[in-house]
Design an enzyme around this catalytic site. Structure first.
Site, mmCIF file in Angstrom:
data_model
loop_
_atom_site.group_PDB
_atom_site.id
_atom_site.type_symbol
_atom_site.label_atom_id
_atom_site.label_comp_id
_atom_site.label_asym_id
_atom_site.label_seq_id
_atom_site.Cartn_x
_atom_site.Cartn_y
_atom_site.Cartn_z
ATOM 1 N N ASP B 205 -13.842 -24.108 30.023
ATOM 2 C CA ASP B 205 -14.539 -23.886 29.158
ATOM 3 C C ASP B 205 -13.668 -22.592 28.168
ATOM 4 O O ASP B 205 -13.666 -22.305 28.109
ATOM 5 C CB ASP B 205 -15.411 -23.162 30.041
ATOM 6 C CG ASP B 205 -16.642 -22.756 29.261
ATOM 7 O OD1 ASP B 205 -16.851 -23.165 27.966
ATOM 8 O OD2 ASP B 205 -17.960 -22.563 29.582
ATOM 9 N N HIS B 206 -13.857 -23.334 27.448
ATOM 10 C CA HIS B 206 -13.136 -23.655 25.954
ATOM 11 C C HIS B 206 -13.541 -21.701 25.334
ATOM 12 O O HIS B 206 -12.723 -20.821 25.195
ATOM 13 C CB HIS B 206 -12.178 -24.324 25.469
ATOM 14 C CG HIS B 206 -13.408 -24.406 24.524
ATOM 15 N ND1 HIS B 206 -13.928 -25.177 24.598
ATOM 16 C CD2 HIS B 206 -13.584 -24.173 23.095
ATOM 17 C CE1 HIS B 206 -14.740 -25.716 23.069
ATOM 18 N NE2 HIS B 206 -14.903 -24.781 22.267
ATOM 19 N N HIS B 268 -20.986 -23.315 28.101
ATOM 20 C CA HIS B 268 -20.752 -21.943 27.646
ATOM 21 C C HIS B 268 -21.432 -20.483 27.454
ATOM 22 O O HIS B 268 -21.233 -19.602 27.677
ATOM 23 C CB HIS B 268 -20.291 -22.330 25.513
ATOM 24 C CG HIS B 268 -19.675 -23.609 25.643
ATOM 25 N ND1 HIS B 268 -18.242 -23.986 26.351
ATOM 26 C CD2 HIS B 268 -19.343 -24.307 24.945
ATOM 27 C CE1 HIS B 268 -17.961 -24.707 26.176
ATOM 28 N NE2 HIS B 268 -18.621 -25.331 25.144
#
Lengths: 353, 516
Positions: B205-206, B268
């Site tokens: 999950d960047h 996010h």
């Protein structure tokens, strides 16, 4: 591109007037656009010979985003009678919509011998209270450094710049008892230290650290200190007791006592190296493993020999940081604490011929 | 092996004394395999990230890269493509020598992801690299493909005995989205965990790689002044916003299958919520941090069909203006079906039913083509119980608000009330602002540089665990299903606006959306 936004100059001025001008310029810039905000990270005091102010300014320009928030340049000219000053507030550019633009302040104060007795009262009002202060005196002036240490938490040196390298190590040891020392000579060795540490990091290789029996460090002829610091780092981290090195031709030779065996130390000058710092190093273990790292195009050229004598070589990619990058890194390091420098420089001191 | 609580951990000679004092230690020798090697993600993010790590001397001492994709091409052609992508998308101008050194050990395997021959060739190349390095190499399989291939690739890695290595670590890095529903996420977890151990799995999950998201924990747990206020007694409500000013651009085929809820909230934004609400972990190890985040997610009740219309709003952008230009509505975008019921805006009101947060509403909203690009967490404190002085002449007295901005200006802003200079006791809100850019010299590394390094190093703190992913889906899945069954209730909002008016109905009395 940075651009000069606001300038104030005065001749025959006082620290109070300079400080008031700084405040006024900041208020003006903020009133013009509230998205201009002053950086508040670090003060830097640079005590420089006035005739070299331009050269120092060029070096500091190359550090880019690592510029100190407020730079106070004390430009020294022995016979100067009058205190002159120039304040510049530079923004990184116009703030885009919804963004902000950082302001950085540079104060250049030209002073002479007659001001040295009161130097602290000149510099003190011109640094931002509560920010750490880094002191840099690239042209020597050790007596002035002693005075300005009272305002500083960290001092920036470059041991390679000292005319006599033995003195550089003694001086670094002495200074580190009074302030946090950031030594550019040490920072030039960071990529080497990272690579050596990483080479022995896989658990299967870690036991070999205790079996190192030979260390050769190759350095620029004017960078003996770099070699000493790297050897000192290995000795201090691995618990070796180093003895004095002996000069033989353009080499320094000696031994360190490790828990299992003695370690042969050799520092070799590399006249062909074009840049200051290290050219390479070789570590050999009792088991017959050997690892060499040398500067090469696009990174470090690694060469490994296993106990059977089989050799392999490859490139570990990495770009040079250049001298601007090293100085910038030095400024950044003033905000950090590396606990390994002092033991390394003390080990280097123990190796002094 | 588990260590009994309270038992001191033995210091072993295996510790590396040379790593002390170094800000970073390059990861161990690794072969990185990118599935989907010619895709957008690889070209725009992964390859530039690898170049920048190489530039900084932060790649492993021995580093080998294998790209796998469908198209037939020679190793040299793939290297040329890598070079082109790096030159185009790298955050810094590449150094020719470094680039050459990086690309020296790059190979390419063509084929579909279910072909045995692909994995046989991969096996051969990995063995060849180990022979070249003369030592075992850790293996990291990066799944940067369309999500529909994740399961197949993992199955094949297992079948071809590539998921384990006797003498080195094997890890699999899985891009988002991890499933498009709870059922799919569970099924994918089942397939992944049938082949790999959870400790080998790194779900990306960047957002978690972003410096400011990580800094939220430092902000909360390293500053004594906030923690006493950080609970239901002092906090009135929390708003988390992830707004974009752009539309779907060329991503219609992906976006229309996903929508705002799945694209941003399920992953996010719930992660941001976890960072805001989690209890302090015992330590900042991957397991401890993730344990605390899972507890938060488990404390959020699963929405029932009856509750959803009251706690969730969706909408599509209509035509409007953005950046001074006329822009089309979602349904007029190229590649979007004219009868699409995919939401481009989603807002939720969630509650975290635990001792600390019971009764505090958490408003989450995200959307495309909104007034501007903004990601922030706004924490509104309860108003003071009594204002002792007259408010005559005062301007907009509001409760204190603490805003953590993630983009575009990373920072923290605290709204206070101050007296307006003058003879009267009139007051107005003022801001006390802290901007990261003003207080640090360093530039944050790109999220992908950090995440790739961490995965190669074996640090899973910034990756999502299996139970975390499923807990996230447990919250979003009922909403996705409800919305699919009620396509007629789609609201609209003008492009470039603050979002749909319908979002107002989520707010409790006295609460309001912050201006985007």
């Amino acid at each position: 591109m940075p651009r000069s936004d606001a300038v104030w100059t005065a001749q025959g001025t006082t620290p109070d007037a300079i400080e008031a001008a700084l405040r006024e310029l900041l208020v003006q810039r903020h009133a013009e656009n509230e998205r201009y905000v002053p950086a508040r990270v670090l003060n830097m005091i640079a005590f420089v010979d006035r005739e070299w102010t331009g050269e120092i300014a060029n070096r500091l320009r190359a550090v880019g985003r690592y510029s100190p928030s407020r730079l106070l340049v004390l430009a020294y000219e022995p016979r100067r009678e009058r205190l002159d000053a120039r304040v510049t507030i530079v923004s990184e550019g116009e703030p885009d919509a919804g963004e902000f633009a950082l302001l950085r302040e540079t104060v250049v104060v030209e002073l002479g011998d007659r001001h040295l007795d009161d130097l602290l009262t000149i510099a003190d009002p011109l640094v931002v209270t509560d920010l750490p202060t880094l002191l840099w005196s690239p042209h020597g002036h050790y007596d002035i450094v002693e005075v300005l240490l009272a305002l500083s938490q960290a001092v920036l040196i470059d041991s390679i710049d000292e005319p006599i390298w033995r003195d550089a190590i003694d001086r670094a040891c002495k200074l580190s008892e009074r302030a946090y020392v950031v030594d550019l000579a040490w920072l030039r060795s960071t990529p080497w230290r990272e690579r050596v540490a990483a080479s022995f990091d896989p658990p299967r290789h870690r036991p070999e650290l205790r079996a190192i029996e030979r260390v050769t460090v190759r350095h620029h002829p004017a960078s003996t200190v770099s070699g000493m610091l790297l050897a000192g780092w290995l000795a201090s981290r691995l618990g070796w007791q180093p003895g004095s090195l002996v000069a033989r031709g353009d080499e320094l030779l000696g031994r360190a006592h490790a828990s299992r065996q003695d370690v042969a130390l050799r520092l070799q000058s590399a006249p062909a190296l074009q840049v200051r710092g290290l050219e390479g190093l070789t570590l050999a273990t009792a088991s017959g493993r050997e690892l060499s790292l040398d500067r090469g195009p696009g990174g470090l050229r690694a060469r490994a020999r296993d106990p059977r004598g089989v050799e392999r070589s490859w490139t570990i990619p990495g770009a040079s940081r250049g001298e601007g990058g090293i100085l910038g890194e030095g400024i950044r390091q003033a905000l950090l604490r590396d606990p390994t420098y002092v033991p390394a420089v003390k080990a280097a001191q123990a190796m002094l011929p | 092996m588990a260590v009994a609580a309270g038992r001191p951990t033995a210091r072993t000679e295996a510790e590396n004394p040379l790593s002390e004092g170094l800000e970073r230690l390059p990861p161990p020798p690794t072969a990185l395999v990118i599935f989907g090697a010619t895709g957008d993600l690889a070209r725009r993010k992964l390859l530039p990230a690898l170049y920048n790590l190489a530039h900084d001397g932060a790649l492993p001492e021995r580093f080998f890269l294998i790209g796998i994709a469908r198209k037939e091409k020679a190793h040299e052609d793939y290297r040329a493509e890598c070079e082109q992508a790096i030159r185009r998308f790298s955050r810094r101008k590449p150094d020719d020598d470094v680039l050459k050194a990086l690309l020296e050990d790059v190979k390419y395997v063509p084929g579909t992801f279910d072909e045995d021959s692909v994995y046989a060739e991969l096996h051969r190349l990995l063995d060849e690299f180990e022979e070249q390095a003369s030592e075992p190499l850790n293996r990291a399989f990066y799944l940067a493909t369309d999500p529909s291939f994740f399961g197949v690739i993992v199955d094949e890695l297992g079948r071809s005995k590539l998921a384990q290595h006797m003498h080195a670590e094997v890890r699999v890095i899985i891009e988002k989205p991890f499933g498009t529903s709870l059922e799919e996420a569970r099924e994918l977890n089942r397939r992944v965990l049938a082949v790999f151990d959870e400790t080998q799995v790194y779900r990306i999950d960047h957002y978690l790689g972003k410096e400011t998201v990580q800094n939220m924990m430092a902000f909360r747990f390293a500053n004594g002044m906030f923690e006493p206020l950080w609970n239901r007694n002092f906090i009135d409500y929390v708003q988390i916003t992830a707004a974009e000013d752009i539309g779907i651009e060329s991503r219609a085929s992906y976006y229309d299958k996903s929508g705002a809820l799945r694209d941003l909230i399920q992953n996010h934004m719930l992660q941001l919520l976890c960072h805001v609400t989690m209890e302090p972990p015992v330590s900042f190890t991957a397991e401890e941090v993730r344990n605390e985040k899972v507890k938060v997610l488990q404390a959020i009740p699963e929405p029932t069909p009856e509750e959803i219309p009251e706690m969730a709003v969706r909408a599509q952008y209509a035509k409007g203006h953005a950046g001074g230009e006329d822009v089309p509505g979602y349904l007029e975008e190229e590649g979007v079906p004219p009868d699409s019921i995919t939401e481009t805006y989603a807002a939720l009101r969630l509650e975290v039913d635990n001792w600390r947060w019971a009764g505090v509403p958490f408003y989450l909203r995200t959307g495309k083509r909104l007034a501007r690009k903004l990601t922030e967490v706004a924490v509104t404190l309860k108003p003071v119980p009594h204002l002792a002085f007259s408010q005559a002449g005062s301007l907009g007295v509001q409760p204190n608000q603490l805003v953590l901005t993630i983009q575009p200006n990373e920072g923290v802003s605290l709204s206070l009330v101050a007296k307006i200079p003058g003879t009267r006791m009139a007051i107005r809100p003022v801001n006390m602002e802290f901007l990261y850019g003003t207080s640090f010299l360093s530039q944050s590394p790109e999220a992908y540089e950090r995440l790739i390094t961490d995965a190669m190093r074996g640090d899973a703190t910034l990756f999502t665990r299996n139970d975390e992913v499923e807990a996230q889906w447990r919250i979003c899945d009922p909403i996705v299903r409800f919305w699919s069954s009620t396509p007629e209730e789609m609201a609209n909002y003008e492009s470039g606006s603050q979002g749909p008016e319908e979002a107002e109905r989520l707010l409790r009395e006295g609460h309001r959306w912050r201006a985007i």
